[in-house]
Scaffold this motif. Sequence first.
Motif, mmCIF file in Angstrom:
data_model
loop_
_atom_site.group_PDB
_atom_site.id
_atom_site.type_symbol
_atom_site.label_atom_id
_atom_site.label_comp_id
_atom_site.label_asym_id
_atom_site.label_seq_id
_atom_site.Cartn_x
_atom_site.Cartn_y
_atom_site.Cartn_z
ATOM 1 N N UNK A 263 -33.072 79.534 95.015
ATOM 2 C CA UNK A 263 -33.626 79.128 96.320
ATOM 3 C C UNK A 263 -35.082 78.678 96.189
ATOM 4 N N UNK A 264 -35.829 79.392 95.335
ATOM 5 C CA UNK A 264 -37.254 79.101 95.175
ATOM 6 C C UNK A 264 -37.504 77.689 94.664
ATOM 7 N N UNK B 117 -25.861 89.783 92.424
ATOM 8 C CA UNK B 117 -25.775 88.328 92.560
ATOM 9 C C UNK B 117 -26.981 87.720 93.267
ATOM 10 N N UNK B 118 -27.681 88.522 94.080
ATOM 11 C CA UNK B 118 -28.788 87.967 94.872
ATOM 12 C C UNK B 118 -29.939 87.459 94.017
ATOM 13 N N UNK C 146 -16.008 73.838 83.496
ATOM 14 C CA UNK C 146 -15.493 72.567 84.016
ATOM 15 C C UNK C 146 -14.611 72.801 85.242
ATOM 16 N N UNK C 147 -13.959 73.952 85.284
ATOM 17 C CA UNK C 147 -13.078 74.226 86.423
ATOM 18 C C UNK C 147 -13.883 74.404 87.705
ATOM 19 N N UNK C 148 -15.174 74.751 87.561
ATOM 20 C CA UNK C 148 -16.061 74.833 88.729
ATOM 21 C C UNK C 148 -16.895 73.557 88.882
ATOM 22 N N UNK D 151 -23.786 76.778 91.408
ATOM 23 C CA UNK D 151 -22.907 75.676 91.814
ATOM 24 C C UNK D 151 -22.379 75.913 93.239
ATOM 25 N N UNK D 152 -22.041 77.163 93.531
ATOM 26 C CA UNK D 152 -21.506 77.488 94.862
ATOM 27 C C UNK D 152 -22.560 77.344 95.961
ATOM 28 N N UNK D 153 -23.829 77.304 95.537
ATOM 29 C CA UNK D 153 -24.900 77.035 96.504
ATOM 30 C C UNK D 153 -25.047 75.530 96.756
#
Lengths: 310, 222
Positions: free
Chosen positions: A40-41, A32-33, A99-101, A71-73
């Motif tokens: 991030x970049x 995931x990283x 859409x749920x996220x 999205x979670x970021x």
Amino acid sequence: MNVKTPSKLEKIFAAGHVAVTSECGPPRGSDPDSIVKKAELIKNHVDAINVTDNQTSVVRMSSLAACIRIKLMGLEPILQMVTRDRNRIALQSDILGAASFDIHNILCLSGDHQSFGDNKQGQNVHDLDSMQLVQTVRYMRDEGKFLGGEEIKRPPRMFVGAAANPFADPFEIRVPRLAKKVTCGAEFIQTQCIYNLDRFEEWMKRIRDRGLHEKVYIMAGMTPMKSVGMARYMKNRVPGMDVPDDVVKRLEGTPKEKQAEEGIKICVEAMERLKSCKGVAGFHIMAIEWEEKVPEIVEKAGLFPRPAVD
Amino acid sequence: MIVADKKPIEEIIESVKEFKKILILGCNECVTVCEAGGKKEVGILASALRMFFLNQGKDVKIDEQTLERQCDHEYLEEIRDVVDQYEAILSLACGVGVQFTAEKYHSTPILPGVNTCFLGATEQRGLWTERCQACGSCILAFTGGICPVSRCAKRLLNGPCGGSSKGKCEISKDVDCAWQLIIDRLKALGKLDEYEKVQPIKNWSTDRAGGPRRVVREDVAL
């Protein structure tokens, strides 16, 4: 401000800003990283981030999963979705999953043929084509219904995009093709990488002649060349890519260690020129495995800082 | 017509090497036209197999016969009296013929001697190309008489895709871009405007997707 979705990208356009997007290719593995690092970049220098969907038909982490990471970021992903690998059941299902996220952007594509990738013997699906996928997302969003006609509980609220290649053949059909995508409901367009500016401007003129630039936000696709080798490859090997000789020559005439820098310069010059091309509503920077250069390109093109929208 | 291509001789040998009495059964229809399974090819394959078995020191009986069609009961009946003389039939018909023969002669192994490829035409001697995928719901009226289902690598109904370059498909310089052909044809017909009509999402239930298909015609049934 007149917007139809909660998409940040839509708000940027609606506020009259020149939008900037870039993209992250998901990894060839489950780490995931990798996607987080790439995001991030570029996160401070773009309004939204495309996540490619098994581009060039090479198996990668799913676009949807990588979009969720982004999205979670707290960032704004654009879910790329190709019609090559999923039928209408899976497409609608993944749209709901996204859409749920609260993923609010989608880019509808047909996808490269699988013979380019690492599973050449596989089937392709193409139950829908890219235009019909645009229609499908708009129908799900605007009518709140599945293709089968049943009502969707909590329909997706997605800003719907499509791609355009001003350089593919036949040229005379390239504007009608865009018109068709607009008819189907495309709200923003990201173009193929632009190197032949004259031809792109001719295409944009034909777009304006039909008033299409007032119906859809057109983002000019930019890919900086890393080297003359890349320029030659893009020119000779990538279908539908138009790299003029003078671009190749300019890189040929540059010492090897300075070619990357020159490639960025060419990219920034093109952006400067296209900023004054009427109808260009933004830039989509595809720095392939070179995401770290996106901030520099955005800054040099005078598109930083990015505007804030509600 | 149905276009077939010869199977590699090694694959055929592998499939028949255990048998002592083999009938090579050709078909006088499509596979004759595409020079893969007619009387001529039956003869050539029979010679090759005889030579192979001779070299192996094996005594194998190989007979040749070519029927008018292998997809019709009537013609398949012609071998009823001789079928028991053989341990296997190597059919050079298309997949339809192989199966129809197998259905009729239930206890005889029927092996395929060709690969059935597509519905196509003889473009020139030695070159056959695809024209139809039998999707069961023809749209040629809307596409200038050129089929994107069979001729576009992504079967795009609203193409061309971004990979169309100088009239060729992104998958190969040997493959025409179907949508270039469609556009050229619409132009020649003075109907280029029709390109902008959006082709709706296709009902693929008449295609392979809907399961094995049948055509029922009560008006012609006996």
